[in-house]
Design an enzyme around this catalytic site. Structure first.
Site, PDB file in Angstrom:
ATOM      1  CB  CYS A  39     -53.455 -25.732  36.811  1.00 51.51           C
ATOM      2  SG  CYS A  39     -52.389 -25.627  35.354  1.00 51.51           S
ATOM      3  NE  ARG A  43     -53.353 -17.278  34.546  1.00 50.16           N
ATOM      4  CZ  ARG A  43     -53.579 -17.525  33.057  1.00 50.16           C
ATOM      5  NH1 ARG A  43     -53.908 -16.729  32.537  1.00 50.16           N
ATOM      6  NH2 ARG A  43     -53.413 -18.832  32.763  1.00 50.16           N
ATOM      7  CG  HIS A  98     -56.766 -22.718  35.152  1.00 52.03           C
ATOM      8  ND1 HIS A  98     -56.138 -21.955  34.591  1.00 52.03           N
ATOM      9  CD2 HIS A  98     -56.021 -23.818  35.368  1.00 52.03           C
ATOM     10  CE1 HIS A  98     -55.180 -22.242  34.196  1.00 52.03           C
ATOM     11  NE2 HIS A  98     -54.864 -23.387  34.616  1.00 52.03           N
ATOM     12  CB  CYS A 101     -55.666 -24.724  31.355  1.00 48.54           C
ATOM     13  SG  CYS A 101     -54.450 -25.786  32.103  1.00 48.54           S
TER      14      CYS A 101
HETATM   15 ZN    ZN Z   1     -53.577 -24.858  33.759  1.00 49.30          ZN
END
Ligand code: ZN
Length: 201
Positions: A39, A43, A98, A101
């Site tokens: 993504c 982070r 993750h 998201c």
């Molecule tokens: Zn994401």
């Protein structure tokens, strides 16, 4: 912007000299072994969470780590996949979702995206991810994150370069989920496709 220019200065003066030999080698060599699709979320930092050096990961980042199924027409994601597999010859492809998201949260919680038409269109590539999620878990973000990783692995396999490499057994596909709060990675790869050597504990 100041923190970026300060970071560039620190990298050049303090970090680069210790890695100068590596970068000299990389100046004429590009042979990553892994295509890492994650993504765009700030982070999730592929090289940090896998502790890989520059030159080791070929990275594609998209909102929701979505990989559109192969189709004709101009597509930057498809071109990058084709380059990684057919030209660079990567041996492993990881789709890494993750926790927390934003893209999956918007879908699971049915956010109104009428003012965000590009995002609404892009998230259609997660239609199969939603369809795979059990009705009881329809609003469960983590369940959707997991099904989305698996759905994107299926989309990946529709790209001719990937299909060819899978048929020749020169590439392996992996689905991972990174937990931001703990730093742990959960291997969601279907068991039949999971090579023991790459199992993440
Ligand atoms: Zn994401």
């Amino acid at each position: 912007m100041h923190h970026l220019t300060e970071g560039i200065r620190r990298f050049h003066n303090d970090v680069f000299p210790a890695r100068a030999e590596l970068f000299r080698h990389l100046a004429t060599t590009h042979r990553p072994s892994t295509l890492f699709i994650s993504c765009s979320d700030a982070r999730v930092v592929p090289e940090l969470i896998t502790q890989q050096d520059p030159g080791e990961l070929f990275v594609i980042r998209t909102a929701g780590n979505l990989v559109p199924a192969y189709a004709s027409g101009v597509d930057g994601v498809a071109a990058s996949i084709e380059y990684a597999v057919a030209v660079l010859g990567v041996s492993d492809i990881i789709v890494c979702g993750h926790s927390a998201c934003g893209a999956m949260t918007a879908l699971a919680e049915h956010h109104d995206l009428t003012a965000l038409p590009s995002i609404a269109d892009w998230l259609r590539h997660a239609d199969a991810s939603r369809a795979r999620t059990e009705p009881a878990a329809e609003n469960d973000v983590s369940a959707l994150v997991r099904e989305n990783v698996l759905a994107q692995l299926a989309n990946l396999a529709t790209h001719p370069s990937v299909a060819r490499a899978l048929a020749r057994e020169t590439v392996r596909l992996h689905g991972w989920i990174f937990d931001i709060a703990t730093g742990a990675i959960d291997d969601a790869t279907p068991a039949m496709e999971r090579p023991a050597a790459l199992t993440v504990v």
